[in-house]
Design a protein around this motif. Structure first.
Motif, PDB file in Angstrom:
ATOM      1  N   ALA A 100      -6.925   3.538  14.582  1.00  0.00           N
ATOM      2  CA  ALA A 100      -6.086   2.349  14.438  1.00  0.00           C
ATOM      3  C   ALA A 100      -7.010   1.139  14.458  1.00  0.00           C
ATOM      4  O   ALA A 100      -7.906   1.047  15.308  1.00  0.00           O
ATOM      5  N   ALA A 101      -6.808   0.240  13.507  1.00  0.00           N
ATOM      6  CA  ALA A 101      -7.673  -0.935  13.404  1.00  0.00           C
ATOM      7  C   ALA A 101      -6.906  -2.122  12.841  1.00  0.00           C
ATOM      8  O   ALA A 101      -6.029  -1.952  11.989  1.00  0.00           O
ATOM      9  N   SER A 102      -7.235  -3.306  13.332  1.00  0.00           N
ATOM     10  CA  SER A 102      -6.734  -4.521  12.703  1.00  0.00           C
ATOM     11  C   SER A 102      -7.664  -4.820  11.533  1.00  0.00           C
ATOM     12  O   SER A 102      -8.870  -4.579  11.612  1.00  0.00           O
ATOM     13  N   GLU A 103      -7.094  -5.307  10.436  1.00  0.00           N
ATOM     14  CA  GLU A 103      -7.873  -5.543   9.216  1.00  0.00           C
ATOM     15  C   GLU A 103      -7.531  -6.914   8.646  1.00  0.00           C
ATOM     16  O   GLU A 103      -6.378  -7.346   8.689  1.00  0.00           O
ATOM     17  N   LEU A 104      -8.551  -7.563   8.088  1.00  0.00           N
ATOM     18  CA  LEU A 104      -8.329  -8.854   7.452  1.00  0.00           C
ATOM     19  C   LEU A 104      -9.277  -8.990   6.265  1.00  0.00           C
ATOM     20  O   LEU A 104     -10.494  -8.840   6.409  1.00  0.00           O
ATOM     21  N   PHE A 105      -8.714  -9.238   5.087  1.00  0.00           N
ATOM     22  CA  PHE A 105      -9.523  -9.469   3.893  1.00  0.00           C
ATOM     23  C   PHE A 105     -10.099 -10.879   3.930  1.00  0.00           C
ATOM     24  O   PHE A 105      -9.479 -11.805   4.463  1.00  0.00           O
ATOM     25  N   ASP A 106     -11.297 -11.040   3.363  1.00  0.00           N
ATOM     26  CA  ASP A 106     -11.951 -12.350   3.330  1.00  0.00           C
ATOM     27  C   ASP A 106     -11.063 -13.372   2.637  1.00  0.00           C
ATOM     28  O   ASP A 106     -10.908 -14.491   3.124  1.00  0.00           O
ATOM     29  N   GLU A 107     -10.530 -13.008   1.486  1.00  0.00           N
ATOM     30  CA  GLU A 107      -9.534 -13.843   0.808  1.00  0.00           C
ATOM     31  C   GLU A 107      -8.199 -13.258   1.204  1.00  0.00           C
ATOM     32  O   GLU A 107      -7.779 -12.232   0.682  1.00  0.00           O
ATOM     33  N   ASP A 108      -7.539 -13.884   2.129  1.00  0.00           N
ATOM     34  CA  ASP A 108      -6.383 -13.302   2.812  1.00  0.00           C
ATOM     35  C   ASP A 108      -5.165 -13.194   1.899  1.00  0.00           C
ATOM     36  O   ASP A 108      -4.240 -13.973   1.979  1.00  0.00           O
ATOM     37  N   TRP A 109      -5.189 -12.203   1.030  1.00  0.00           N
ATOM     38  CA  TRP A 109      -4.072 -11.969   0.111  1.00  0.00           C
ATOM     39  C   TRP A 109      -2.954 -11.167   0.774  1.00  0.00           C
ATOM     40  O   TRP A 109      -1.898 -10.969   0.172  1.00  0.00           O
ATOM     41  N   THR A 110      -3.168 -10.697   2.017  1.00  0.00           N
ATOM     42  CA  THR A 110      -2.148  -9.878   2.693  1.00  0.00           C
ATOM     43  C   THR A 110      -1.305 -10.688   3.678  1.00  0.00           C
ATOM     44  O   THR A 110      -0.517 -10.121   4.419  1.00  0.00           O
ATOM     45  N   GLY A 111      -1.468 -12.006   3.718  1.00  0.00           N
ATOM     46  CA  GLY A 111      -0.617 -12.828   4.568  1.00  0.00           C
ATOM     47  C   GLY A 111      -0.958 -12.725   6.043  1.00  0.00           C
ATOM     48  O   GLY A 111      -0.094 -12.842   6.894  1.00  0.00           O
ATOM     49  N   GLY A 112      -2.196 -12.505   6.355  1.00  0.00           N
ATOM     50  CA  GLY A 112      -2.636 -12.407   7.748  1.00  0.00           C
ATOM     51  C   GLY A 112      -3.150 -11.014   8.068  1.00  0.00           C
ATOM     52  O   GLY A 112      -3.173 -10.122   7.219  1.00  0.00           O
ATOM     53  N   GLU A 113      -3.546 -10.872   9.293  1.00  0.00           N
ATOM     54  CA  GLU A 113      -4.114  -9.605   9.750  1.00  0.00           C
ATOM     55  C   GLU A 113      -3.072  -8.483   9.653  1.00  0.00           C
ATOM     56  O   GLU A 113      -1.894  -8.704   9.889  1.00  0.00           O
ATOM     57  N   THR A 114      -3.542  -7.301   9.284  1.00  0.00           N
ATOM     58  CA  THR A 114      -2.683  -6.119   9.268  1.00  0.00           C
ATOM     59  C   THR A 114      -3.173  -5.159  10.351  1.00  0.00           C
ATOM     60  O   THR A 114      -4.324  -5.229  10.788  1.00  0.00           O
ATOM     61  N   LEU A 115      -2.302  -4.269  10.769  1.00  0.00           N
ATOM     62  CA  LEU A 115      -2.672  -3.182  11.666  1.00  0.00           C
ATOM     63  C   LEU A 115      -2.519  -1.892  10.874  1.00  0.00           C
ATOM     64  O   LEU A 115      -1.424  -1.553  10.424  1.00  0.00           O
ATOM     65  N   ALA A 116      -3.635  -1.205  10.672  1.00  0.00           N
ATOM     66  CA  ALA A 116      -3.632   0.052   9.913  1.00  0.00           C
ATOM     67  C   ALA A 116      -3.863   1.207  10.883  1.00  0.00           C
ATOM     68  O   ALA A 116      -4.827   1.198  11.644  1.00  0.00           O
ATOM     69  N   THR A 117      -2.969   2.165  10.843  1.00  0.00           N
ATOM     70  CA  THR A 117      -3.085   3.365  11.672  1.00  0.00           C
ATOM     71  C   THR A 117      -3.156   4.559  10.739  1.00  0.00           C
ATOM     72  O   THR A 117      -2.308   4.716   9.859  1.00  0.00           O
ATOM     73  N   VAL A 118      -4.187   5.400  10.937  1.00  0.00           N
ATOM     74  CA  VAL A 118      -4.360   6.585  10.113  1.00  0.00           C
ATOM     75  C   VAL A 118      -4.328   7.798  11.035  1.00  0.00           C
ATOM     76  O   VAL A 118      -5.099   7.881  11.989  1.00  0.00           O
ATOM     77  N   VAL A 119      -3.415   8.729  10.726  1.00  0.00           N
ATOM     78  CA  VAL A 119      -3.272   9.965  11.499  1.00  0.00           C
ATOM     79  C   VAL A 119      -3.680  11.119  10.593  1.00  0.00           C
ATOM     80  O   VAL A 119      -3.230  11.212   9.443  1.00  0.00           O
ATOM     81  N   PHE A 120      -4.537  11.991  11.118  1.00  0.00           N
ATOM     82  CA  PHE A 120      -5.029  13.160  10.402  1.00  0.00           C
ATOM     83  C   PHE A 120      -4.450  14.395  11.082  1.00  0.00           C
ATOM     84  O   PHE A 120      -4.741  14.650  12.253  1.00  0.00           O
ATOM     85  N   THR A 121      -3.639  15.179  10.359  1.00  0.00           N
ATOM     86  CA  THR A 121      -3.002  16.368  10.915  1.00  0.00           C
ATOM     87  C   THR A 121      -3.430  17.576  10.089  1.00  0.00           C
ATOM     88  O   THR A 121      -3.255  17.576   8.870  1.00  0.00           O
TER      89      THR A 121
END
Length: 175
Positions: A100-121
């Motif tokens: 799980a990580a907070s992510e932010l693009f340099d040119e903020d096209w996503t409207g602010g920081e996102t929280l991305a969670t990746v689960v591997f099953t």
């Protein structure tokens, strides 16, 4: 909740859902063990083998400090010289099952920081990857979906599929 299925290249289809007004959930099955898929997600040299954008984009910079509080830095460069960068800060890591990580693009096209969670099953030697991205607002989520993000992800995951197959072939040849 809406669901979109995009064709995958080999093993499965990419499934995209919107489980809430701020989230996008992407699922995809890979024909590889979970630890290998996790490593392809977290080891810079392996990421550079598959995490490319649309045609003409390559992952040029990939720096990862894989620990809670550590950061990752990604920069993609287009053949025309244009660059796109992103920084992430790890919030949770449980190798090989969760990132799980907070992510932010340099040119903020996503409207602010996102929280991305990746689960591997893992099941029967295959890995179900479930990625959930939480946006700052519904407008940010809808804007991201409007960029063609999911078709780009389908392409990247197709590249990951091929890369995993080549890694497994190399491992068989070395044995």
């Amino acid at each position: 909740m809406s669901t979109t299925r995009l064709p995958g290249s080999t093993v499965a289809t990419l499934t995209v859902t919107t489980p809430s007004d701020r989230e996008v959930r992407i699922t995809r099955v890979f024909d590889a063990p979970r630890a290998m898929v996790f490593d392809c997600w977290t080891v810079p040299d392996l990421l550079k083998g598959w995490l490319h954008g649309p045609d003409g984009w390559r992952l040029e910079t990939c720096e990862i400090d894989l620990r809670v509080g550590g950061t990752a830095r990604y920069v993609w460069r287009h053949r025309d010289g244009q660059a796109m960068g992103m920084t992430a800060t790890y919030r949770e890591i449980d190798r090989p099952s969760l990132i799980a990580a907070s992510e932010l693009f340099d040119e903020d096209w996503t409207g602010g920081e996102t929280l991305a969670t990746v689960v591997f099953t893992e099941a029967k030697g295959k890995t179900l990857l479930t990625q959930t991205i939480l946006y700052a607002s519904q407008a940010a989520r809808d804007g991201a979906l409007g960029t063609g993000m999911t078709s780009g992800m389908a392409d990247s995951y197709g590249q990951l599929d091929a890369y995993l197959a080549s890694l497994q072939d190399s491992a068989k040849g070395a044995a």
